[in-house]
Design an enzyme around this catalytic site. Structure first.
Site, PDB file in Angstrom:
ATOM      1  N   LYS A  11       5.409   7.858   7.158  1.00  0.00           N
ATOM      2  CA  LYS A  11       6.619   7.237   7.706  1.00  0.00           C
ATOM      3  C   LYS A  11       7.006   6.004   6.911  1.00  0.00           C
ATOM      4  O   LYS A  11       6.148   5.346   6.299  1.00  0.00           O
ATOM      5  CB  LYS A  11       6.448   6.863   9.192  1.00  0.00           C
ATOM      6  CG  LYS A  11       5.349   5.821   9.506  1.00  0.00           C
ATOM      7  CD  LYS A  11       5.749   4.374   9.321  1.00  0.00           C
ATOM      8  CE  LYS A  11       4.567   3.422   9.437  1.00  0.00           C
ATOM      9  NZ  LYS A  11       4.793   2.082   8.922  1.00  0.00           N
ATOM     10  N   ASP A 140       1.152   3.998  15.760  1.00  0.00           N
ATOM     11  CA  ASP A 140       1.999   4.880  14.948  1.00  0.00           C
ATOM     12  C   ASP A 140       1.669   6.359  15.134  1.00  0.00           C
ATOM     13  O   ASP A 140       2.341   7.216  14.567  1.00  0.00           O
ATOM     14  CB  ASP A 140       1.830   4.543  13.455  1.00  0.00           C
ATOM     15  CG  ASP A 140       2.374   3.160  13.096  1.00  0.00           C
ATOM     16  OD1 ASP A 140       3.196   2.626  13.862  1.00  0.00           O
ATOM     17  OD2 ASP A 140       1.980   2.633  12.037  1.00  0.00           O
TER      18      ASP A 140
HETATM   19  P1  ATP Z   1      -1.036   1.103   9.705  1.00  0.00           P
HETATM   20  O1  ATP Z   1      -0.894   2.475  10.267  1.00  0.00           O
HETATM   21  O2  ATP Z   1      -2.025   0.246  10.441  1.00  0.00           O
HETATM   22  O3  ATP Z   1       0.260   0.434   9.325  1.00  0.00           O
HETATM   23  P2  ATP Z   1      -1.391   1.740   6.943  1.00  0.00           P
HETATM   24  O4  ATP Z   1      -0.379   2.803   6.962  1.00  0.00           O
HETATM   25  O5  ATP Z   1      -1.067   0.544   6.103  1.00  0.00           O
HETATM   26  O6  ATP Z   1      -1.809   1.279   8.354  1.00  0.00           O
HETATM   27  P3  ATP Z   1      -3.623   3.588   6.781  1.00  0.00           P
HETATM   28  O7  ATP Z   1      -3.630   4.461   5.560  1.00  0.00           O
HETATM   29  O8  ATP Z   1      -3.263   4.194   8.059  1.00  0.00           O
HETATM   30  O9  ATP Z   1      -2.754   2.300   6.444  1.00  0.00           O
HETATM   31  O10 ATP Z   1      -5.090   2.923   6.842  1.00  0.00           O
HETATM   32  C1  ATP Z   1      -5.424   1.848   7.675  1.00  0.00           C
HETATM   33  C2  ATP Z   1      -6.953   1.758   7.750  1.00  0.00           C
HETATM   34  O11 ATP Z   1      -7.427   2.829   8.545  1.00  0.00           O
HETATM   35  C3  ATP Z   1      -7.654   1.911   6.413  1.00  0.00           C
HETATM   36  O12 ATP Z   1      -8.001   0.649   5.905  1.00  0.00           O
HETATM   37  C4  ATP Z   1      -8.880   2.763   6.702  1.00  0.00           C
HETATM   38  O13 ATP Z   1     -10.077   2.004   6.664  1.00  0.00           O
HETATM   39  C5  ATP Z   1      -8.707   3.284   8.112  1.00  0.00           C
HETATM   40  N1  ATP Z   1      -8.710   4.777   8.229  1.00  0.00           N
HETATM   41  C6  ATP Z   1      -9.369   5.485   9.156  1.00  0.00           C
HETATM   42  N2  ATP Z   1      -9.109   6.804   9.031  1.00  0.00           N
HETATM   43  C7  ATP Z   1      -8.266   6.944   8.012  1.00  0.00           C
HETATM   44  C8  ATP Z   1      -7.642   8.089   7.414  1.00  0.00           C
HETATM   45  N3  ATP Z   1      -7.832   9.331   7.853  1.00  0.00           N
HETATM   46  N4  ATP Z   1      -6.799   7.841   6.386  1.00  0.00           N
HETATM   47  C9  ATP Z   1      -6.575   6.578   5.944  1.00  0.00           C
HETATM   48  N5  ATP Z   1      -7.158   5.482   6.475  1.00  0.00           N
HETATM   49  C10 ATP Z   1      -7.999   5.649   7.490  1.00  0.00           C
END
Ligand code: ATP
Length: 306
Positions: A11, A140
């Protein structure tokens, strides 16, 4: 039982309006989510014990095992179904959504796992019931189930589908390394305290009208993100990337969610292609991909025969 594969989108936030910090530590938000065609794929199959294997983008840094949001999603669904026996699943995640990039990749994988396990276990939860389980996993996650374009309120989990016309061509410019969402919110609080500023979260009626018109030239200038100054304060190099977009004719340029990915709105598919090449060539990002929005939410794409 036959393995089930689900495809789930990343997203961007077309608007992210952040209100004051609440007593529970979260911030009240009003956000306009927009799902884009950058997909992770999650395959689940029955196993004695739950395990997670990650391949693809950032695979080495994504937590494996119980800390992975996908494993948490499988456990949460089993608990919701009172499923004590045969609730082990082998989860395989093929990642294209970079980690900690502001694109909600972890939330996407959790949503995909809910849809996949609901199918694998023939549990028959409705989309609304799945969204309830999703809300317990993260702000989210419900949107990754829904997809399209939607307004999120509360922590982002209370969703209303938005009346949006047309389809939009975007370029996502990836940065080296990630940003931690809690750290970006903390930086936002610090900046606001220092400036004595801050406001209640509110939906942009101008943006909603532009989305109804389906005109990217109207939508571009109305993109907004209250977390952007905080993301830039932690990663000053983002300023250069954001400035480069309009130089190459982008209709809008914004940090996606908590960053550090920047999203650029193009006029059409051809322009998006040129924009991606120019942004990559100018060295302001580690890479750029073209995507389209709105994309559909998490959905089963294959139940492989045994
Ligand atoms: P948010 O959804 O909090 O805005 P983001 O989009 O910036 O986060 P994500 O890729 O969702 O980032 O990762 C956030 C944290 O979640 C990572 O630092 C990681 O340690 C943890 N995490 C747990 N499971 C997953 C997964 N399947 N994929 C990515 N990150 C994961």
């Amino acid at each position: 039982m036959t393995p089930v594969t689900v495809r789930v989108p990343a997203k961007v936030n077309l608007q992210l309006s952040v209100g004051p910090r609440r007593d529970d530590g979260y911030h009240d938000l009003v956000t306009v989510y927009h799902a884009v065609s950058l997909f992770d794929e999650v395959t689940v199959q029955s196993a004695d014990k739950t395990s997670v294997r990650v391949t693809g983008q950032d695979a080495a840094s994504v937590p494996a095992g119980r800390a992975n949001l996908a494993a948490r999603a499988a456990r949460a669904l089993a608990a919701r179904l009172n499923r004590r026996r045969k609730s082990g699943v082998q989860i395989e995640i093929r990642k294209r959504i970079p980690m900690a990039a502001g694109l909600a990749g972890g939330s996407a994988d959790a949503a995909a796992t809910l849809v996949a396990c609901n199918d694998l276990w023939d549990a028959g939860l409705t989309p609304a019931e799945l969204r309830e389980v999703a809300a317990g996993l993260g702000s989210d996650v419900p949107f990754a189930l829904l997809g399209g374009t939607a307004v999120g309120q509360g922590r982002g989990e209370r969703l209303t589908a938005a009346l949006a016309a047309g389809s939009y061509h975007w370029v996502l410019a990836f940065a080296a390394g990630g940003l931690s969402t809690p750290e970006v919110y903390a930086a936002c609080d610090r900046l606001r305290a220092a400036r004595g500023s801050g406001h209640e979260a509110a939906l942009s009626t101008e943006l909603m009208a532009a989305l109804r018109s389906g005109d990217p030239a109207a939508v571009g200038p109305l993109l907004s993100n209250d977390l952007q100054p905080a993301a830039i304060s932690l990663r000053p190099d983002l300023r250069r990337a954001l400035a480069a977009g309009p130089e190459f004719g982008a209709l809008g340029a914004i940090v996606s969610g908590s960053g550090p990915t920047c999203a650029f709105l193009a006029a059409n598919a051809g322009h998006a292609r040129e924009l991606a090449v120019s942004l990559t060539g100018s060295g302001v990002c580690r890479g750029a991909v073209r995507v389209r929005g709105p994309a559909a939410g998490a959905a089963v794409i294959a139940a492989e025969p045994e």
